[in-house]
Design a protein around this motif. Sequence first.
Motif, short mmCIF file in Angstrom:
data_model
loop_
_atom_site.label_atom_id
_atom_site.label_comp_id
_atom_site.label_asym_id
_atom_site.label_seq_id
_atom_site.Cartn_x
_atom_site.Cartn_y
_atom_site.Cartn_z
N MET A 1 0.83 -1.21 0.00
CA MET A 1 0.00 0.00 0.00
C MET A 1 0.87 1.26 0.00
N VAL A 2 0.40 2.29 -0.70
CA VAL A 2 1.11 3.56 -0.76
C VAL A 2 0.76 4.39 0.47
N ALA A 3 1.77 4.81 1.21
CA ALA A 3 1.53 5.58 2.43
C ALA A 3 1.47 7.07 2.14
N SER A 4 0.73 7.79 2.97
CA SER A 4 0.66 9.25 2.90
C SER A 4 1.28 9.84 4.16
N LYS A 5 1.82 11.05 4.02
CA LYS A 5 2.33 11.77 5.18
C LYS A 5 1.32 12.85 5.58
N VAL A 34 0.18 2.32 10.45
CA VAL A 34 1.01 3.51 10.63
C VAL A 34 2.47 3.11 10.50
N LYS A 35 3.13 3.66 9.50
CA LYS A 35 4.54 3.34 9.27
C LYS A 35 5.43 4.04 10.28
N GLN A 36 5.11 5.31 10.56
CA GLN A 36 5.89 6.08 11.53
C GLN A 36 5.09 7.29 11.99
N THR A 48 1.21 6.98 6.96
CA THR A 48 0.21 5.93 7.17
C THR A 48 -0.55 5.60 5.88
N THR A 49 -1.18 4.45 5.90
CA THR A 49 -2.10 4.07 4.83
C THR A 49 -3.55 4.19 5.29
N LEU A 50 -3.77 4.71 6.49
CA LEU A 50 -5.13 4.93 7.01
C LEU A 50 -5.72 6.21 6.41
N PRO A 51 -7.05 6.28 6.27
CA PRO A 51 -7.67 7.55 5.90
C PRO A 51 -7.35 8.63 6.92
N SER A 52 -7.18 9.87 6.47
CA SER A 52 -6.80 10.95 7.38
C SER A 52 -7.81 11.15 8.49
N THR A 53 -9.10 10.95 8.21
CA THR A 53 -10.13 11.13 9.24
C THR A 53 -9.94 10.14 10.38
N VAL A 54 -9.55 8.92 10.06
CA VAL A 54 -9.31 7.91 11.09
C VAL A 54 -8.15 8.34 11.98
N GLY A 104 4.08 8.07 -8.33
CA GLY A 104 3.16 8.53 -9.37
C GLY A 104 1.70 8.21 -9.15
N ALA A 105 1.38 7.34 -8.19
CA ALA A 105 -0.01 7.00 -7.92
C ALA A 105 -0.71 8.18 -7.24
N LEU A 106 -2.00 8.32 -7.51
CA LEU A 106 -2.80 9.38 -6.89
C LEU A 106 -3.59 8.79 -5.73
N ILE A 107 -3.53 9.44 -4.58
CA ILE A 107 -4.30 9.04 -3.41
C ILE A 107 -5.46 10.01 -3.24
#
Length: 295
Positions: A1-5, A34-36, A48-54, A104-107
Motif C-alpha cells: 500500500m502507498v503511504a501518505s504523510k 502507521v509506518k511512523q 500511514t495508509t489509514l484515511p486521514s479522518t481515522v 506517481g499514484a494518486l491518493i
Amino acid sequence: MVASKLEVLVDLGPKPDERVLEKTLKELNSQDDVKQAVFKDGAFMVETTLPSTVVLDMVAKTSGKRAVLQGFGETQSAVAMVSSQVCCKGGVLGVVRFQESPDGALIADGSVDGLRPGLHGLHVHDAGDLSQGCSTIGDHYNPHGSPHGGPTDPLDRRHAGDLGNIVADERGRATFRIVDNVLKVWDIVGRSIAITERRDDLGRGTSPLSKINGDSGSTIACGIIARSAGVFQNPKRICACDGVVVWDERERPLAGRGRRETGDVQKPCCKTETQDVKQCCQREKAEVQKPCCKV
C-alpha cells in the motif's frame, strides 16, 4: 500500500504536556497501518495508509485535545470541499484530499457526511463550474474517449475520472482512501469531484447508461478541486481579519452570522478603528440572506 504523510496539528496549548505527547505517539505507532509517527515543529507527522479522518479521530481521542489536518502529502496536493450545493441544512458535506505519491499514484482521501447508507459513485468531472450547482460540472473527465469503467480497468476501458464507489455507513458517513494509477494532481486541479445518488456498476451492467456513468444516477454532491498545502507548507494558525483560530474554523460557517462568535476570544480585526477594520468587522453584523431558504 502507498503511504501518505499527514501533518496533524493538536491544540496542546503554549507548553505541550510530555505525557500527552508520549501517549499519543505510542498509540499511533502501535497501529499496523502507521509506518511512523513523530512529533516535529509543533505537530504530529504521521506516515500511514489509514484515511486521514481515522488518524484525526485517533489523535483527538488519545490526546483529549482538538486536532486538525494541517498538511497532506509531501508532493503535489489538492483538495475539494464537497457539498450538495444548497444553502439549507440537511445536505451532503465533506472533504476530499488528493496527493500524488512519489511513485506517481494518486491518493484520494476523503470523509463525507449526509449520504444515504450504502454505495455511491465517485467521479472526477471535466469542469470546475458551480455556477448552477452540480449541473454545470460537465461529463466525467475522459481525455482518451474511453467508455465508462472501474478504477482497476485499463485506460482504454475506463474514464480517467472513474474512481469507483465509496461506502456510507448507517450514520451516512463515508470515510475512504483510494489509490489510483491513472490520474495526476495537475490533471484534476480546476476540475471537480462528484458523488452520485446510487452505486456505480463500473460499466458492467445491462443498462444503456452503464457505459456512460455506471448507471449511478444523478450527482448529489460536488466540489471544485484546488491546489492545497502539503506537510509543513501551511503556517496558518489564525484566520486573517476575522480572528477565528484554526481549532474553531471547521466548526463555524464559512461566512456570515456566527462566523466570528468566539465567546471570550478577542477579535483582532476589531481592536482598532481604522476604516479598513471597520469594513472588515461590518461583515460580522451582516445577515446573509439565503435565497433558496426564502420559501
